[in-house]
Design an enzyme around this catalytic site. Sequence first.
Site, PDB file in Angstrom:
ATOM      1  N   ASN A   1       2.198   1.344  -5.616  1.00  0.00           N
ATOM      2  CA  ASN A   1       3.556   1.708  -6.021  1.00  0.00           C
ATOM      3  C   ASN A   1       4.290   0.489  -6.545  1.00  0.00           C
ATOM      4  OD1 ASN A   1       4.088   0.886  -3.065  1.00  0.00           O
ATOM      5  ND2 ASN A   1       2.970   2.819  -2.909  1.00  0.00           N
TER       6      ASN A   1
ATOM      7  N   GLU B   1       5.577   4.489   0.592  1.00  0.00           N
ATOM      8  CA  GLU B   1       5.649   3.089   1.041  1.00  0.00           C
ATOM      9  C   GLU B   1       7.004   2.448   0.690  1.00  0.00           C
ATOM     10  OE1 GLU B   1       1.139   1.774   1.573  1.00  0.00           O
ATOM     11  OE2 GLU B   1       1.553   2.512  -0.420  1.00  0.00           O
TER      12      GLU B   1
ATOM     13  N   HIS C   1       2.901  -3.038  -5.188  1.00  0.00           N
ATOM     14  CA  HIS C   1       1.940  -2.879  -4.095  1.00  0.00           C
ATOM     15  C   HIS C   1       0.710  -2.186  -4.687  1.00  0.00           C
ATOM     16  CE1 HIS C   1      -0.257  -1.499  -0.729  1.00  0.00           C
ATOM     17  NE2 HIS C   1       0.088  -0.236  -0.901  1.00  0.00           N
TER      18      HIS C   1
ATOM     19  N   HIS D   1      -3.965  -1.756  -4.424  1.00  0.00           N
ATOM     20  CA  HIS D   1      -5.154  -1.799  -3.571  1.00  0.00           C
ATOM     21  C   HIS D   1      -6.303  -2.449  -4.344  1.00  0.00           C
ATOM     22  CE1 HIS D   1      -3.741   2.010  -1.120  1.00  0.00           C
ATOM     23  NE2 HIS D   1      -2.842   1.064  -1.136  1.00  0.00           N
TER      24      HIS D   1
HETATM   25 ZN   LIG Z   1      -0.919   1.375  -0.175  1.00  0.00          ZN
END
Ligand SMILES: [Zn+2]
Length: 219
Positions: free
Chosen positions: A31, A79, A98, A100
């Site tokens: 996000n 989040e 954010h 991954h």
């Molecule tokens: Zn995450």
Amino acid sequence: MNIHESKLRFGIAKTARQISQLGYTRSSDGNISARLDDNHLLITPSGVYKAWMRAQDILLIDLDGNQINPYASKKPTSELYMHLEVYQQRPDIRAVIHAHPPYATALTLIGQPFPNELVPEALIGLGEVPTAAYATPGSQRMAENIRNLIRQYEALLLDHHGCLCAGRDLDDALIKLERLESVAQLYWLAHQLGKIVPLPPEELLKLKDISVSYRQNPE
Ligand SMILES: [Zn+2]
């Protein structure tokens, strides 16, 4: 909607598509948010495939996380608390990503700290990259776990989860994210070849000095 908000919406959507294309996040994971003004943020919604993110998908919220258009069909990212925490702790930060990224996230799965002394650009561009303790994604605890770290650092690994990069604008946060993942990938590659030879201690001291001035006045 003024031109500033419009540009920022396009910037967030473009960054979302970019991190998806670069493989830093998959599916609807990750996000992005950015400070619109002193009291408002723009943030990506939950459940939207990042590669297809559009400017009109981005949501307007206040600094308490309240959605400005309560009739919008989407909700902010789960989040959200983590993003709000960054802006509350750091008035100088204007964008948060954010993601991954797989190589960087993999380090946290084996309890390996980020190798910030591996190559000069890691130390200069990122400085130290601490790992925030694990908490359930989207929980208040996750926000609490980054609270002290984000006061001092702008790139964090999140244990068994991913990473968080904060910057003075979207480009700055994206540059940090790309650097973080490229260093983690290099670390993995070097490990396949053999034992990593560290940079000499005196060079590390020099790089740390450069790092402080670079991150105050990046070029
Ligand atoms: Zn995450």
